[in-house]
Write a protein that holds these residues in place. Structure first.
Motif, short mmCIF file in Angstrom:
data_model
loop_
_atom_site.label_atom_id
_atom_site.label_comp_id
_atom_site.label_asym_id
_atom_site.label_seq_id
_atom_site.Cartn_x
_atom_site.Cartn_y
_atom_site.Cartn_z
N GLY A 1 67.69 32.11 137.78
CA GLY A 1 67.85 30.59 136.84
C GLY A 1 67.64 28.93 137.41
N HIS A 2 68.19 29.39 138.81
CA HIS A 2 68.20 28.51 139.71
C HIS A 2 66.50 28.31 140.23
CE1 HIS A 2 68.42 26.84 143.57
NE2 HIS A 2 69.43 26.33 143.37
N ALA A 3 65.82 28.89 140.02
CA ALA A 3 64.45 29.22 140.70
C ALA A 3 63.63 28.44 139.16
CB ALA A 3 64.11 30.36 140.66
N ALA A 4 64.06 29.06 137.94
CA ALA A 4 63.71 28.42 136.65
C ALA A 4 63.71 26.69 136.38
CB ALA A 4 64.03 28.82 135.27
N VAL A 5 64.68 26.30 136.70
CA VAL A 5 65.44 24.68 136.86
C VAL A 5 64.81 24.35 138.08
CG1 VAL A 5 67.24 23.25 137.17
CG2 VAL A 5 68.31 25.50 136.35
N ARG A 6 64.91 24.90 139.61
CA ARG A 6 63.81 24.13 140.16
C ARG A 6 62.53 24.47 140.25
NH1 ARG A 6 67.90 21.44 141.13
NH2 ARG A 6 69.53 22.65 141.93
N ASP A 7 61.78 24.59 139.29
CA ASP A 7 60.20 24.86 138.60
C ASP A 7 59.83 23.43 137.98
OD1 ASP A 7 59.44 26.97 139.79
OD2 ASP A 7 59.04 28.45 137.90
N LEU A 8 61.01 22.94 137.00
CA LEU A 8 60.72 21.46 136.74
C LEU A 8 62.12 20.52 136.80
CD1 LEU A 8 60.96 22.38 132.62
CD2 LEU A 8 59.02 21.97 134.59
N ALA A 9 62.64 20.76 137.86
CA ALA A 9 63.42 19.63 138.90
C ALA A 9 64.09 20.49 140.04
CB ALA A 9 64.88 19.70 137.90
N PRO A 10 63.09 20.09 140.66
CA PRO A 10 64.25 20.04 142.28
C PRO A 10 65.29 19.73 142.61
CG PRO A 10 61.70 18.56 142.33
CD PRO A 10 62.41 19.03 140.39
N ASP A 11 65.47 18.18 142.39
CA ASP A 11 66.93 17.84 142.69
C ASP A 11 67.88 17.98 141.66
OD1 ASP A 11 65.72 15.58 141.09
OD2 ASP A 11 65.80 14.41 142.71
N ALA A 12 67.67 18.17 140.06
CA ALA A 12 69.03 18.49 139.24
C ALA A 12 70.36 19.22 140.13
CB ALA A 12 67.80 18.52 138.15
N PRO A 13 71.29 18.65 139.03
CA PRO A 13 72.71 19.36 139.21
C PRO A 13 72.65 20.23 138.23
CG PRO A 13 72.63 17.37 137.91
CD PRO A 13 71.35 17.37 138.52
N ILE A 14 72.95 21.26 139.07
CA ILE A 14 73.21 22.52 138.25
C ILE A 14 75.00 23.05 138.02
CG2 ILE A 14 73.16 25.15 137.68
CD1 ILE A 14 70.24 24.77 139.78
N HIS A 15 75.29 22.50 136.85
CA HIS A 15 76.92 22.14 136.85
C HIS A 15 77.22 23.57 136.41
CE1 HIS A 15 76.75 18.41 136.95
NE2 HIS A 15 75.89 17.99 135.72
N VAL A 16 77.93 24.86 137.52
CA VAL A 16 78.59 25.83 136.64
C VAL A 16 80.40 26.62 136.64
CG1 VAL A 16 78.94 28.41 137.89
CG2 VAL A 16 76.96 27.20 138.59
N ALA A 17 80.47 26.35 135.13
CA ALA A 17 81.89 26.87 134.59
C ALA A 17 81.72 27.94 134.30
CB ALA A 17 81.38 25.75 133.79
N GLY A 18 83.04 27.86 134.08
CA GLY A 18 83.82 29.26 133.66
C GLY A 18 83.51 29.53 132.20
N PRO A 19 84.28 30.34 131.72
CA PRO A 19 84.37 30.31 130.52
C PRO A 19 84.80 29.38 129.64
CG PRO A 19 84.07 32.98 131.34
CD PRO A 19 84.57 31.98 131.88
N ASP A 20 86.03 28.96 130.34
CA ASP A 20 86.84 27.84 129.17
C ASP A 20 86.54 27.13 129.75
OD1 ASP A 20 87.44 27.69 132.17
OD2 ASP A 20 89.22 28.09 132.08
N GLY A 21 85.36 26.44 130.36
CA GLY A 21 84.79 25.11 130.52
C GLY A 21 85.12 24.51 131.98
N ALA A 22 85.73 24.96 132.40
CA ALA A 22 86.42 23.99 133.53
C ALA A 22 85.84 24.53 134.70
CB ALA A 22 87.62 25.15 134.33
N LEU A 23 84.82 23.50 134.89
CA LEU A 23 83.74 23.03 136.44
C LEU A 23 83.88 24.00 137.80
CD1 LEU A 23 81.15 22.32 136.69
CD2 LEU A 23 81.90 20.13 137.42
N ARG A 24 83.51 24.78 137.95
CA ARG A 24 83.66 25.43 139.26
C ARG A 24 82.68 24.62 140.40
NH1 ARG A 24 82.55 31.80 137.76
NH2 ARG A 24 84.37 31.91 136.18
N GLY A 25 81.69 24.86 139.46
CA GLY A 25 81.00 23.73 140.85
C GLY A 25 79.54 22.97 140.54
N THR A 26 78.68 22.33 141.30
CA THR A 26 77.73 22.34 141.76
C THR A 26 76.58 22.23 142.37
OG1 THR A 26 78.27 20.15 140.05
CG2 THR A 26 76.16 19.69 140.33
N VAL A 27 75.82 22.89 141.78
CA VAL A 27 74.47 23.14 142.60
C VAL A 27 73.46 22.08 143.04
CG1 VAL A 27 72.90 24.64 143.87
CG2 VAL A 27 74.86 25.59 141.99
N ILE A 28 73.57 21.08 143.56
CA ILE A 28 72.23 20.66 143.87
C ILE A 28 70.69 20.89 144.59
CG2 ILE A 28 71.94 17.91 145.46
CD1 ILE A 28 74.18 18.22 143.00
N ALA A 29 71.16 21.69 145.49
CA ALA A 29 69.40 22.35 146.28
C ALA A 29 69.00 23.00 146.18
CB ALA A 29 70.42 22.30 148.15
#
Length: 123
Positions: free
Chosen positions: A95-123
């Motif tokens: 999934g990370h690689a698929a996003v990077r195919d179209l966006a080398p620097d777009a943030p990927i926000h990762v949340a738990g099932p409750d919607g609470a943000l766990r972190g953001t992957v930038i690279a």
């Protein structure tokens, strides 16, 4: 590409309204079909695409792969941001690689099932 750990990643104090919408769409996609993950992406024109994990005998796609594929099939050439809702401790490499195919620097926000943000992957 190896899985990307998001534990310990700086969590933004608050997501923008547009990024909060991505998390909401990802949660809804996951819940609607009871999938392992839900994901959503926003393209260069502000259009959003949401998807859930697909696991069939002859086809397996992560939610993030399917959301990116939907955007690309609709003509998107760049992604502004992505979000994935998961119980996993790591962002999957495919999934990370698929996003990077179209966006080398777009943030990927990762949340738990409750919607609470766990972190953001930038690279």
């Amino acid at each position: 590409m190896p899985d990307q750990t998001f534990a310990g990643t700086a969590v933004p104090a608050a997501l923008s309204a547009e990024d909060t919408k991505l998390v909401t769409l990802a949660r809804s996609s996951r819940a609607r079909v009871g999938a392992l993950e839900g994901a959503a992406v926003r393209d260069q024109d502000g259009r959003t695409y949401a998807a859930a994990t697909v696991t069939l005998p002859h086809l397996a796609l992560t939610a993030l792969q399917l959301a990116v594929a939907s955007a690309a099939a609709a003509g998107a050439t760049k992604l502004e941001a992505a979000a994935v809702v998961t119980e996993a401790e790591q962002l999957d490499g495919a999934g990370h690689a698929a996003v990077r195919d179209l966006a080398p620097d777009a943030p990927i926000h990762v949340a738990g099932p409750d919607g609470a943000l766990r972190g953001t992957v930038i690279a």
